[in-house]
Design a protein around this motif. Structure first.
Motif, short mmCIF file in Angstrom:
data_model
loop_
_atom_site.label_atom_id
_atom_site.label_comp_id
_atom_site.label_asym_id
_atom_site.label_seq_id
_atom_site.Cartn_x
_atom_site.Cartn_y
_atom_site.Cartn_z
N ASP A 67 0.84 -1.20 0.00
CA ASP A 67 0.00 0.00 0.00
C ASP A 67 0.88 1.25 0.00
O ASP A 67 1.55 1.55 0.98
CB ASP A 67 -0.92 -0.03 1.22
CG ASP A 67 -1.98 1.08 1.18
OD1 ASP A 67 -1.73 2.13 0.56
OD2 ASP A 67 -3.04 0.89 1.80
N TYR A 68 0.83 1.99 -1.08
CA TYR A 68 1.63 3.21 -1.22
C TYR A 68 1.31 4.22 -0.12
O TYR A 68 2.20 4.86 0.45
CB TYR A 68 1.38 3.83 -2.59
CG TYR A 68 1.77 5.28 -2.70
CD1 TYR A 68 3.11 5.66 -2.87
CD2 TYR A 68 0.81 6.30 -2.61
CE1 TYR A 68 3.47 6.99 -2.96
CE2 TYR A 68 1.16 7.63 -2.70
CZ TYR A 68 2.49 7.98 -2.87
OH TYR A 68 2.85 9.30 -2.95
N ASP B 76 -1.03 4.56 -7.52
CA ASP B 76 -1.82 4.08 -8.65
C ASP B 76 -1.60 5.02 -9.83
O ASP B 76 -1.86 6.23 -9.72
CB ASP B 76 -3.29 4.06 -8.24
CG ASP B 76 -4.19 3.46 -9.33
OD1 ASP B 76 -3.72 3.33 -10.48
OD2 ASP B 76 -5.36 3.15 -9.02
N GLN C 293 -3.27 5.55 -12.32
CA GLN C 293 -4.51 6.19 -12.77
C GLN C 293 -4.95 7.29 -11.82
O GLN C 293 -5.87 8.05 -12.13
CB GLN C 293 -5.62 5.14 -12.91
CG GLN C 293 -5.32 4.09 -13.97
CD GLN C 293 -6.45 3.10 -14.11
OE1 GLN C 293 -7.38 3.08 -13.31
NE2 GLN C 293 -6.38 2.27 -15.14
N ASP C 294 -4.29 7.37 -10.64
CA ASP C 294 -4.62 8.42 -9.68
C ASP C 294 -3.71 9.61 -9.94
O ASP C 294 -2.58 9.68 -9.45
CB ASP C 294 -4.44 7.90 -8.25
CG ASP C 294 -5.04 8.84 -7.21
OD1 ASP C 294 -5.09 10.06 -7.48
OD2 ASP C 294 -5.45 8.35 -6.14
N ASP D 144 -2.34 11.61 -6.85
CA ASP D 144 -1.19 11.03 -6.15
C ASP D 144 0.11 11.37 -6.85
O ASP D 144 1.12 11.68 -6.22
CB ASP D 144 -1.35 9.51 -6.05
CG ASP D 144 -2.17 9.09 -4.83
OD1 ASP D 144 -2.43 9.96 -3.99
OD2 ASP D 144 -2.54 7.91 -4.74
#
Length: 455
Positions: free
Chosen positions: A190-191, A345, A347-348, A351
């Motif tokens: 988890d980033y 992610d 696609q985020d 972030d």
């Protein structure tokens, strides 16, 4: 006991003219050497040898400096600079205390302080405490470095005693900051949960991490949000329980070591009676998240302090290369494998845009800070304890320091750790200066938001 006066008399018949390689010293030269060595003492023979001077002249000049109150002889016959702390008037008394444990941490904190002066307060038996007084924002602060921190009994006693003396000397202190380095708790998938080298962990109650955030948390007129409940804690100390009367307490080399589980430990928890500092720490972070493209104040403080610290030849406060941040995962008792750091992610877009690490700055995390030698030494156990209690970082056992803060009835304190390794902050030396600088910068950001105490 060494007596400089008697030694000077005994050497009065010594004729330096018989030794032409000796040179006559001046008081200014001796004073300069003592100043340069501070806070370490110098032996008189070393001064004579370094300057190729007559030791009788060194004795005489040191005697004069001691008489003027500029220098002081220790019990071992060494000479040390004295900067006696003047009496501080009520309006100039510090209301904020900052406690560090390592040299790089103290340098980083001092770089955040304006109008600073450093003083030495001597105790009996040659013991001394060094205090730096100055201002951060609208606050008068005092910073000190602990003489020793760790799991030895002498280190624990020294750390607690130094904290007690600090708070006893400056009795108007209302806020206490423990600022320095620590070891991060990584997350392998988890980033957002992953704590990396160079990041910052701010000690907050893990229970409150799941309550959602309000950009004005703790500053909307509802004081109840600042008050902790019985289930809140910000610091956890793990101490090994004896499984039998024959087992030594905290024995890392015993046969019981491999049988340890989370339930093998006794846990002690601490939480300040007011969460005012924790609420401010969250507020400034959430405001920075809402201001996409803006520069957070602590990043600006890092850059400003780094330029100031460039003048020091002692340490480099730059962020180390990214490839020095190696991540390993335990797969057995003594086996580990190298892991890739989790990435945001793709696609985020938010972030990607807001990741401070991509611009060489720390990511901020909130959670409890833990300690305990055996917990830190076992990778799997460390992860299990961190998961159970919401711990984001471990440090080198500050339980006696926090117990002293609690015992002195200081209701507002906070722990800020810059991440230097994945243990307890003491292992990866090259990351320590930048980690310490990051923690000190976030401390300054909190203080610059904190309202001054009304007289």
């Amino acid at each position: 006991m060494f007596s400089i006066h008697s030694l000077a008399l005994d050497l009065s018949s010594y004729n330096s003219n018989n030794h032409p390689h000796y040179q006559l010293l001046t008081e200014e030269k001796v004073r300069e050497m003592i100043e340069s060595a501070y806070p370490n003492p110098l032996s008189l023979p070393d001064i004579a040898a370094t300057t190729c001077s007559n030791q009788e002249d060194v004795e005489r000049l040191v005697t004069d400096l001691c008489a003027k109150g500029v220098a002081r002889l220790t019990d071992l016959g060494q000479v040390k600079r004295v900067s006696q702390m003047p009496k501080v008037i009520r309006s100039q008394q510090p209301t904020v205390a900052i406690i560090t444990a390592q040299f790089c941490e103290k340098l980083a904190v001092d770089a955040m302080i304006d109008n600073k002066d450093t003083y030495v307060r001597y105790k009996g038996e040659g013991e001394s405490n060094v205090y730096t007084l100055g201002t951060i924002g609208q606050h008068r602060v005092v910073a000190t470095k602990l003489p020793a921190v760790g799991n030895s009994r002498s280190a624990m006693i020294a750390a607690g005693n130094t904290t007690t003396r600090l708070l006893g000397t400056f009795q108007h202190v209302e806020y206490v900051f423990l600022v320095g380095i620590g070891g991060g708790v990584p997350h392998y998938t988890d980033y957002h949960q992953h704590v990396r080298l160079g990041d910052i962990v701010v000690s907050t109650s893990p229970r409150r991490n799941h309550l959602g955030h309000n950009g004005h948390n703790g500053h909307n007129g509802n004081n109840s949000q600042k008050l902790p409940t019985r289930s809140d804690f910000i610091y956890v100390h793990c101490e090994k329980l004896r499984s039998s009367p024959d087992e030594p307490m905290n024995a890392s080399n015993s046969s019981w070591k491999e049988l340890q589980t989370v339930d093998s430990f006794n846990y002690r928890f601490w939480c300040p009676l007011s969460l005012e500092l924790q609420d401010i720490a969250r507020q400034i972070y959430h405001e920075s998240q809402d201001d996409v493209g803006g520069e957070p104040s602590w990043e600006r403080y890092i850059e400003e302090a780094r330029h100031r610290l460039q003048e020091s030849d002692d340490l480099e406060f730059i962020r180390p290369a990214e490839n020095t941040d190696k991540l390993y995962m335990s797969i057995g008792t003594n086996d580990v494998i190298e892991m890739a750091h989790p990435e945001p992610d793709p696609q985020d877009v938010l972030d990607e845009q807001t990741d401070p690490r991509k611009r060489g700055m720390p990511k901020i995390h909130f959670g409890a800070v833990g300690s305990g030698r055996l917990a830190v030494g076992n990778e799997q156990l460390r992860q299990d304890i961190a998961l159970k209690f919401g711990i984001k970082a471990f440090d080198i056992e500050f339980d006696t320091v926090i117990e002293s803060i609690f015992g002195n009835r200081k209701d507002r304190y906070i722990i800020i750790r810059g991440i230097a390794d994945y243990k307890d902050g003491s292992r990866k030396k090259e990351w320590q200066p930048f980690a310490a600088l990051s923690a000190a910068a976030y401390m300054k950001a909190i203080l610059c938001r904190l309202e001054p105490i009304a007289d």
